[in-house]
Design a protein around this motif. Structure first.
Motif, mmCIF file in Angstrom:
data_model
loop_
_atom_site.group_PDB
_atom_site.id
_atom_site.type_symbol
_atom_site.label_atom_id
_atom_site.label_comp_id
_atom_site.label_asym_id
_atom_site.label_seq_id
_atom_site.Cartn_x
_atom_site.Cartn_y
_atom_site.Cartn_z
ATOM 1 N N LYS A 142 -122.965 -46.845 -115.939
ATOM 2 C CA LYS A 142 -123.053 -45.595 -116.713
ATOM 3 C C LYS A 142 -124.237 -44.747 -116.243
ATOM 4 O O LYS A 142 -124.114 -43.538 -116.037
ATOM 5 C CB LYS A 142 -123.193 -45.919 -118.194
ATOM 6 N N ASP A 191 -124.447 -41.023 -114.587
ATOM 7 C CA ASP A 191 -125.286 -39.964 -115.167
ATOM 8 C C ASP A 191 -126.224 -39.384 -114.117
ATOM 9 O O ASP A 191 -126.408 -38.159 -114.039
ATOM 10 C CB ASP A 191 -126.107 -40.521 -116.330
ATOM 11 N N ARG A 208 -124.273 -37.172 -111.677
ATOM 12 C CA ARG A 208 -123.878 -35.914 -112.320
ATOM 13 C C ARG A 208 -125.079 -34.981 -112.492
ATOM 14 O O ARG A 208 -125.002 -33.779 -112.194
ATOM 15 C CB ARG A 208 -123.245 -36.228 -113.682
#
Length: 494
Positions: free
Chosen positions: A218, A222, A225
């Motif tokens: 995860k 993140d 992005r």
């Protein structure tokens, strides 16, 4: 009850590039029954030696109890066992010794035989009795069941179930599940203590590892992005900043104050994203450090067209013209995984050596198909010398495959530069296992392959056997391993 307090413990061997322990701190209640686990070479026996103050170290170890270590060193083995017990644990009455022997389901007559002619299991029982009779000291028990048959091991399990106040180093899952109430795990970056047995520790460890892997995934998404968004925002900010200096008669007049404010706002947004990226990277760096990646081992067995590969009818091994077990009959086909079980000294290893065409006396019939390629793992590691490169060359195995298997079993870069005779017993057995699974063979013959090998590697070996289904004949005392991989069991009886 008392505590053993370890504070900021740091230790490394002279000449080693890396410390084994680095600023580790924890407390041990001396009433606990602790199982000490970790990969081979992680420092389990080293930690026991530090508790015995055998090495110099940084930090502090505070304890107000004496410690005793198993196995005791027996310098003169040409004495009766009872004399050795009385030397280790003086002022003990004979009835106390007999009581402990009964708890271990051992014959009293072994007390009056010379220690050096006792079996390995009988010697272990004598030393365990000495350990527990010695006094109220805190006990450090280092792999008490290696080489012991299943029956003797189960006697020792029952014995330890009723004792308290010890640290037990063992790679036997059944033993740890039945006798310990806390686990000390030596991880890659720290040492942790958890309440419970091995199975509960493993369940919690798997749960934590799965959480960290998902969290790591995860955070990586993140970060990717945010990096893209931050770069785009920064580019937009720079483009806007440049636009306020455009000034030609064909374009409307630009409000430089407004454009500058917009550019600064976008740059500030970019900086916020950079801070979030840095925070995510810091969080990510704290994950996965203690995950032991159980990379899959690989076995490439050869299938033979011969049927059966091995046939035995009324087979009996003979020592000095005397048969040592009742007749056995069996067939071995492609894909069979045969476990040979029985008491110590009953002839399990002799069957393996007979199949390997050693000169072993026997009755009955044994037929072995011609042209079979056999890969053998001996229970003895004393002949291992030189370095891994020479070992691979002498045994004509592919070095890259051999080293890849060792790496998957936990070998570090430093281990590859170490002479084999300087390695721990667990690492030596891994060398033999890695050699065997690097060879293509019709039959793999393994004699007590798991002695000294850590639990995580045992699980890797189990998984590889179940995935690649080699034809395997083995002697082993790890009941969990036998239950998981064996398709047939040959039970030897006197």
């Amino acid at each position: 009850m008392s505590l053993i307090k370890i504070s900021n413990l740091t230790f490394g061997y002279d000449g080693s590039l890396n410390n084994i322990f680095e600023n580790v701190s924890f407390n041990i209640d001396t009433d606990w029954k602790l199982g000490l686990i970790g990969r081979n070479g992680k420092g389990k026996t080293t930690f026991l030696n530090l508790l015995q103050e055998k090495y110099k170290y940084e930090g502090t170890i505070t304890k107000n109890v004496e410690v005793d270590y198993f196995p005791f060193e027996v310098k003169d083995k040409d004495r009766m066992a009872i004399e050795i017990i009385n030397e280790i644990a003086p002022n003990i009455e004979d009835w106390e010794i007999i009581k402990e022997l009964n708890l271990l389901n051992a014959d009293i007559e072994i007390l009056y035989r010379n220690f050096n002619i006792l079996s390995g299991g009988e010697q272990a029982k004598i030393l365990l009795i000495s350990l527990f009779l010695k006094g109220e000291n805190f006990l450090l028990i280092d792999e008490p069941t290696n080489h012991l048959d299943i029956e003797t091991k189960n006697n020792i399990i029952k014995y330890l179930e009723n004792k308290k106040g010890f640290i037990l180093v063992s790679h036997d899952r059944n033993l740890l599940d039945k006798v310990v109430d806390h686990i000390i795990s030596i991880n890659n970056t720290n040492i942790e203590i958890a309440q419970g047995n091995f199975s509960s520790w493993k369940e919690n460890k798997d749960r934590q590892d799965n959480f960290e892997m998902k969290q790591n995934e995860k955070l990586q998404k993140d970060i990717n992005r945010l990096e893209i968004a931050s770069k785009n925002t920064e580019n937009w900010s720079n483009a806007v900043e440049k636009s306020k200096y455009k000034n030609n008669n064909s374009e409307p007049k630009i409000d430089r104050g407004y454009v500058g404010h917009k550019s600064a706002k976008m740059m500030k947004k970019s900086k916020v994203m950079e801070n979030r990226i840095e925070k995510a990277i810091n969080e990510k760096s704290n994950l996965l450090n203690n995950i032991d990646r159980n990379d899959s081992l690989k076995i490439i067995p050869l299938e033979s067209r011969k049927k059966p590969l091995i046939l035995a009818n009324n087979l009996q091994i003979k020592y000095d013209e005397k048969t040592i077990f009742s007749p056995i009959s069996f067939e071995i086909e492609n894909g069979d995984r045969i476990a040979i079980v029985g008491k110590n000294g009953i002839g399990k290893s002799s069957i393996l050596k007979l199949i390997l065409e050693n000169k072993i006396q026997y009755n009955g019939e044994l037929k072995i198909a011609n042209g079979l390629k056999i890969s053998y793992v001996s229970q003895n590691t004393e002949s291992l010398k030189e370095n891994l490169k020479k070992f691979a060359e002498e045994n004509k195995i592919d070095q890259s495959i051999f080293k890849a298997m060792l790496s998957k079993m936990g070998f570090s870069k430093n281990d590859f530069d170490t002479n084999i005779n300087e390695m721990s017993e667990g690492q030596k057995k891994k060398v033999l296992i890695a050699k065997s699974i690097s060879e293509q063979a019709n039959i793999y013959i393994w004699d007590e392959p798991l002695n000294y090998i850590d639990i995580l590697t045992r699980i890797q070996i189990e998984d590889a056997i179940l995935q690649y289904c080699p034809t395997l004949i083995f002697v082993e005392h790890d009941e969990a391993f036998i239950e998981k991989v064996a398709t047939k069991i040959i039970q030897l009886e006197k």
